[in-house]
Design a protein around this motif. Structure first.
Motif, PDB file in Angstrom:
ATOM      1  N   THR A  92      52.943 -14.378   4.317  1.00 17.93           N
ATOM      2  CA  THR A  92      53.663 -15.542   4.460  1.00 17.93           C
ATOM      3  C   THR A  92      54.896 -15.526   4.263  1.00 17.93           C
ATOM      4  O   THR A  92      55.907 -16.045   4.630  1.00 17.93           O
ATOM      5  CB  THR A  92      52.740 -16.677   3.520  1.00 17.93           C
ATOM      6  OG1 THR A  92      51.572 -16.774   3.954  1.00 17.93           O
ATOM      7  CG2 THR A  92      53.503 -18.112   3.536  1.00 17.93           C
ATOM      8  N   GLU A  93      55.382 -14.741   2.843  1.00 15.09           N
ATOM      9  CA  GLU A  93      56.796 -14.630   2.460  1.00 15.09           C
ATOM     10  C   GLU A  93      57.512 -13.931   3.418  1.00 15.09           C
ATOM     11  O   GLU A  93      58.744 -14.043   3.264  1.00 15.09           O
ATOM     12  CB  GLU A  93      56.741 -13.859   1.115  1.00 15.09           C
ATOM     13  CG  GLU A  93      55.969 -14.872   0.068  1.00 15.09           C
ATOM     14  CD  GLU A  93      55.749 -14.251  -1.225  1.00 15.09           C
ATOM     15  OE1 GLU A  93      55.953 -14.948  -2.408  1.00 15.09           O
ATOM     16  OE2 GLU A  93      55.602 -12.903  -1.339  1.00 15.09           O
ATOM     17  N   TYR A  95      57.181 -13.814   6.513  1.00 16.57           N
ATOM     18  CA  TYR A  95      57.539 -15.073   7.719  1.00 16.57           C
ATOM     19  C   TYR A  95      58.565 -15.953   7.192  1.00 16.57           C
ATOM     20  O   TYR A  95      59.643 -16.370   7.892  1.00 16.57           O
ATOM     21  CB  TYR A  95      56.239 -15.615   8.160  1.00 16.57           C
ATOM     22  CG  TYR A  95      55.253 -14.805   9.083  1.00 16.57           C
ATOM     23  CD1 TYR A  95      55.540 -14.171  10.057  1.00 16.57           C
ATOM     24  CD2 TYR A  95      53.961 -14.920   8.778  1.00 16.57           C
ATOM     25  CE1 TYR A  95      54.965 -13.299  11.109  1.00 16.57           C
ATOM     26  CE2 TYR A  95      52.999 -14.107   9.453  1.00 16.57           C
ATOM     27  CZ  TYR A  95      53.499 -13.405  10.690  1.00 16.57           C
ATOM     28  OH  TYR A  95      52.746 -12.664  11.401  1.00 16.57           O
ATOM     29  N   LYS A  96      58.596 -16.396   6.027  1.00 17.88           N
ATOM     30  CA  LYS A  96      59.536 -17.120   5.380  1.00 17.88           C
ATOM     31  C   LYS A  96      60.818 -16.621   5.367  1.00 17.88           C
ATOM     32  O   LYS A  96      61.922 -17.085   5.854  1.00 17.88           O
ATOM     33  CB  LYS A  96      59.276 -17.811   3.997  1.00 17.88           C
ATOM     34  CG  LYS A  96      58.058 -18.698   4.020  1.00 17.88           C
ATOM     35  CD  LYS A  96      57.881 -19.188   2.602  1.00 17.88           C
ATOM     36  CE  LYS A  96      56.619 -20.232   2.832  1.00 17.88           C
ATOM     37  NZ  LYS A  96      56.088 -20.615   1.265  1.00 17.88           N
ATOM     38  N   GLY A  99      62.210 -16.341   8.810  1.00 22.35           N
ATOM     39  CA  GLY A  99      62.785 -17.570   9.238  1.00 22.35           C
ATOM     40  C   GLY A  99      63.996 -17.760   8.504  1.00 22.35           C
ATOM     41  O   GLY A  99      65.010 -18.591   9.072  1.00 22.35           O
TER      42      GLY A  99
END
Length: 196
Positions: A92-93, A95-96, A99
C-alpha cells in the motif's frame, strides 16, 4: 574558476549547506536530532531557491519543513508513544509513494509552465516529485526513502549547476553518497531489529 564560484556563493547558502550536511549525517546514523539541523538548513534553502526561481524546489523545501516536524514527532513517538522502528514499505505504501511522485510531478509541471517564469519546469518538477515521496517515506521511517531521495539527488545535481548554485550542487552530490551509506546502515539496523 573556483574563486568565481566562491564569490557567487551567499552566506545563506553556506549556512544552509552546513546545516544540511549535519542533518543528513545524523539521519544516515539514525539519529533523531537530524530533524533539528534539517529545519535550520531548510529555512535557509527556501530563501536561496526562491531567489533562483526554483519554485518547485522552494515548495519542496516548504514540504521538507512540514515533514521534518512531522518526522521528528513520528520518530520520537509514533503510534505507540515509543520510537518507531525502521521498516520496509508495504505494498500500500509503495502505491502511495508512486501516487505522490506522479501527482506531484503533474501538479508542479502544470503550475510551473502556466503560472511562473521558470525556465526549467520539467526538470524542477521531476526533482521535486521524487523528493516529496522520499521524504514522506523517511518521515514514516521506511528504508526505501533513500532510493527515492537518491533519484531526486541524481537529477538535482545538474539542475543546480545549471542555476549556478554550485554549493548546493556539491551538497546534493554529497547527499547522494551519504544516502547510499544511509541505506546500508538502515538495512543493518533493520536486520538487527528482526534478530532481536
Amino acid at each position: 574558476m573556483m574563486q568565481e564560484i566562491l564569490s557567487k556563493t551567499s552566506l545563506l547558502e553556506w549556512f544552509g549547506v552546513f546545516f544540511s550536511v549535519v542533518q543528513v549525517l545524523l539521519a544516515q546514523r539514525n539519529n533523531i536530532h537530524n530533524y533539528l539541523f534539517g529545519i535550520a538548513g531548510i529555512v535557509l534553502a527556501m530563501f536561496v531557491k526562491f531567489n533562483a526561481k526554483l519554485y518547485a524546489e522552494f515548495t519542496l523545501d516548504f514540504y521538507y519543513l512540514v515533514m521534518s516536524v512531522y518526522g521528528w514527532l513520528f520518530w520520537k513517538f509514533g503510534k505507540q508513544q515509543t520510537e518507531t522502528p525502521i521498516s520496509f514499505t508495504t505494498t500500500t505504501e509503495k502505491y502511495k509513494a508512486t501516487g505522490i511522485v506522479v501527482s506531484a510531478f503533474l501538479i508542479f509541471y502544470i503550475f510551473l509552465t502556466n503560472y511562473t517564469n521558470s525556465d526549467v519546469p520539467l526538470w524542477d518538477s521531476l526533482v521535486t516529485a521524487f523528493a516529496w515521496a522520499g521524504m514522506w517515506l523517511m518521515a514514516k521511517r521506511k528504508i526505501e526513502n533513500w532510493v527515492l531521495l537518491n533519484i531526486s539527488n541524481f537529477l538535482a545535481v545538474p539542475l543546480l549547476i545549471h542555476k549556478e548554485l554550485y554549493l548546493y550542487a556539491a551538497l546534493t552530490a554529497f547527499l547522494f553518497v551519504v544516502a547510499i551509506f544511509g541505506y546500508i546502515n538502515w538495512y543493518k539496523i533493520l536486520k538487527q531489529q528482526k534478530n532481536a
